[in-house]
Motif scaffolding. Structure first.
Motif, PDB file in Angstrom:
ATOM      1  N   LYS A  57      45.582  24.875  31.861  1.00 14.36           N
ATOM      2  CA  LYS A  57      46.255  24.262  33.017  1.00 14.36           C
ATOM      3  C   LYS A  57      46.163  25.159  34.244  1.00 14.36           C
ATOM      4  CE  LYS A  57      50.537  21.815  34.182  1.00 14.36           C
ATOM      5  NZ  LYS A  57      51.898  21.450  33.715  1.00 14.36           N
ATOM      6  N   GLU A  58      46.263  26.475  34.022  1.00 15.02           N
ATOM      7  CA  GLU A  58      46.145  27.419  35.144  1.00 15.02           C
ATOM      8  C   GLU A  58      44.736  27.410  35.709  1.00 15.02           C
ATOM      9  OE1 GLU A  58      48.562  31.336  34.725  1.00 15.02           O
ATOM     10  OE2 GLU A  58      47.981  30.774  32.683  1.00 15.02           O
ATOM     11  N   ARG A  59      43.744  27.420  34.821  1.00  9.97           N
ATOM     12  CA  ARG A  59      42.345  27.409  35.272  1.00  9.97           C
ATOM     13  C   ARG A  59      42.058  26.169  36.101  1.00  9.97           C
ATOM     14  NH1 ARG A  59      40.730  29.535  30.136  1.00  9.97           N
ATOM     15  NH2 ARG A  59      40.372  27.413  29.405  1.00  9.97           N
ATOM     16  N   GLU A 115      37.652  37.461  32.263  1.00 10.77           N
ATOM     17  CA  GLU A 115      38.720  37.179  33.226  1.00 10.77           C
ATOM     18  C   GLU A 115      39.321  35.790  33.019  1.00 10.77           C
ATOM     19  OE1 GLU A 115      39.117  36.453  38.056  1.00 10.77           O
ATOM     20  OE2 GLU A 115      37.450  37.665  37.283  1.00 10.77           O
ATOM     21  N   LEU A 116      38.476  34.800  32.802  1.00  8.08           N
ATOM     22  CA  LEU A 116      38.950  33.416  32.685  1.00  8.08           C
ATOM     23  C   LEU A 116      39.675  33.161  31.369  1.00  8.08           C
ATOM     24  CD1 LEU A 116      35.806  31.613  34.154  1.00  8.08           C
ATOM     25  CD2 LEU A 116      38.032  31.897  35.268  1.00  8.08           C
ATOM     26  N   ASP A 117      39.327  33.909  30.341  1.00  6.82           N
ATOM     27  CA  ASP A 117      39.977  33.737  29.036  1.00  6.82           C
ATOM     28  C   ASP A 117      41.465  34.074  29.081  1.00  6.82           C
ATOM     29  OD1 ASP A 117      37.750  32.808  27.714  1.00  6.82           O
ATOM     30  OD2 ASP A 117      37.135  34.779  26.970  1.00  6.82           O
ATOM     31  N   LYS A 118      41.860  34.855  30.062  1.00  8.08           N
ATOM     32  CA  LYS A 118      43.265  35.259  30.172  1.00  8.08           C
ATOM     33  C   LYS A 118      44.150  34.125  30.696  1.00  8.08           C
ATOM     34  CE  LYS A 118      41.924  40.063  31.096  1.00  8.08           C
ATOM     35  NZ  LYS A 118      41.912  41.152  32.109  1.00  8.08           N
ATOM     36  N   LEU A 119      43.522  33.112  31.264  1.00  7.65           N
ATOM     37  CA  LEU A 119      44.272  31.998  31.846  1.00  7.65           C
ATOM     38  C   LEU A 119      44.382  30.837  30.874  1.00  7.65           C
ATOM     39  CD1 LEU A 119      42.581  31.919  35.383  1.00  7.65           C
ATOM     40  CD2 LEU A 119      44.730  33.045  34.772  1.00  7.65           C
ATOM     41  N   LYS A 120      45.480  30.143  30.925  1.00 12.62           N
ATOM     42  CA  LYS A 120      45.640  28.929  30.135  1.00 12.62           C
ATOM     43  C   LYS A 120      44.860  27.804  30.807  1.00 12.62           C
ATOM     44  CE  LYS A 120      50.214  30.175  28.364  1.00 12.62           C
ATOM     45  NZ  LYS A 120      51.647  29.816  28.318  1.00 12.62           N
ATOM     46  N   LYS A 158      43.714  26.436  39.559  1.00 15.10           N
ATOM     47  CA  LYS A 158      43.005  27.374  40.442  1.00 15.10           C
ATOM     48  C   LYS A 158      41.671  26.789  40.902  1.00 15.10           C
ATOM     49  CE  LYS A 158      44.885  31.780  38.768  1.00 15.10           C
ATOM     50  NZ  LYS A 158      45.172  32.384  40.081  1.00 15.10           N
ATOM     51  N   ARG A 159      40.996  26.086  40.003  1.00 17.08           N
ATOM     52  CA  ARG A 159      39.708  25.458  40.326  1.00 17.08           C
ATOM     53  C   ARG A 159      39.889  24.425  41.433  1.00 17.08           C
ATOM     54  NH1 ARG A 159      37.703  22.653  35.278  1.00 17.08           N
ATOM     55  NH2 ARG A 159      37.937  24.763  34.418  1.00 17.08           N
ATOM     56  N   ASP A 211      34.992  27.396  37.815  1.00 20.68           N
ATOM     57  CA  ASP A 211      35.999  28.422  38.056  1.00 20.68           C
ATOM     58  C   ASP A 211      35.392  29.585  38.827  1.00 20.68           C
ATOM     59  OD1 ASP A 211      38.140  27.210  36.339  1.00 20.68           O
ATOM     60  OD2 ASP A 211      36.625  27.534  34.800  1.00 20.68           O
TER      61      ASP A 211
END
Length: 315
Positions: free
Chosen positions: A297-299, A290-295, A302-303, A209
């Motif tokens: 599936k979102e991570r 920052e990454l903890d805020k994303l679910k 984006k990756r 990520d």
């Protein structure tokens, strides 16, 4: 070990030490001269390290005193537990990994490890992992995913091991599988190039990520020496090759191939390993926040989008 471009600094540092010894031994007050020389050394260091060529950064990334993956891991954690083996062939010493605690949070560390002396280098295979090393890394990634632990990879390799036995055991397949599986990991993945980042050997644990490079590191499909030997049939043009490859952190950031550069202490990471480890830890903590805020599936989305957009040029 003093690199060629560091010699003027080393000479001044030697004079400074001689002056300090003289002042102590003869009980002479040389504080003004010492202070002036210290300022001159600081200025020369700043000028030198702010204007390094790409080849000089490659040299710094290989410095004999430069910290390796385990140095940083043990400095950042108090309770690192190393895990071994790929459950198939053997434990590849060039690839290390295990669980550690960063400021109260358990993470999975995975990294390539070089050796400091001849015996260690042979044991670690100079940081060049075999297929079982990449399979061990994948096993640990899957374990981290199972227990919902973030993954931190520390990359430092001249490349995957190119031996016949590595090819027989499926070197290409092992790296390719890692690439595919890392795209789909549900936990945060942070990749940091701490030294050399050569070819698929580096990429095999570098799908994340967030991808960072330390200031004096390089990341490329091929080393300057190998590029020189292919294009000019000689290693003598490695400096020109390094310039052409554009392999430094600033080059990678300009091409949007990494997410950031972690600055090193003046003179390189080996000058102050504790400070460098703290900078890496701060970058990890900020990224996890920052990454903890994303679910998940979102991570993952984006990756995938980030890596799929690399190399696309609009004219």
């Amino acid at each position: 070990m003093v690199l060629e471009f560091e010699k003027p600094i080393a000479e001044l540092e030697q004079k400074l030490q001689e002056m300090i010894d003289l002042a102590k031994g003869k009980h002479i007050d040389l504080s003004t001269d010492i202070q002036s020389l210290e300022e001159k050394i600081r200025t020369l260091k700043k000028e030198t390290f702010q204007n390094l060529t790409r080849w000089q950064r490659v040299q710094l990334s290989r410095h004999a005193d430069r910290p390796y993956a385990l140095d940083y891991i043990y400095e950042m954690t108090n309770d690192f537990i190393e895990l071994h083996g790929d459950r198939n062939v053997k434990d590849d010493k060039a690839m290390v990994g295990g669980l550690g605690d960063i400021d109260g949070r358990t993470v999975m560390f995975i990294g390539q490890q070089k050796g400091r002396n001849t015996k260690q280098r042979q044991e670690r295979n100079f940081g060049m992992a075999n297929p079982e090393g990449y399979r061990k890394a994948l096993r640990l990634m899957k374990m981290a995913e199972k227990f919902n632990k973030p993954i931190i990879t520390l990359i430092d390799t001249p490349g995957a091991f190119p031996g016949i036995e590595a090819e027989e055991r499926g070197q290409g397949e092992a790296i390719a599988r890692n690439l595919r599986e890392m795209f789909k990991l549900k936990v945060p993945v942070i990749c940091i190039i701490i030294g050399e980042g050569a070819s698929g050997g580096a990429l095999g644990i570098a799908i994340g990520d967030k991808v960072f490079m330390l200031e004096n590191t390089w990341y490329s499909v091929i080393s300057p020496e190998s590029c020189s030997s292919i294009l000019w049939r000689s290693w003598d043009y490695k400096e020109q090759a390094a310039e052409a490859l554009k392999l430094t952190g600033h080059d990678m950031l300009n091409h949007k191939l990494i997410d950031g550069i972690i600055e090193e202490p003046l003179g390189g990471a080996h000058r102050n390993m504790k400070d460098m480890a703290m900078r890496i830890k701060n970058a990890i903590n900020a990224s996890l926040l920052e990454l903890d805020k994303l679910k998940p599936k979102e991570r993952i989305g984006k990756r995938i989008d980030k890596f799929c957009s690399m190399g696309i040029v609009n004219e």
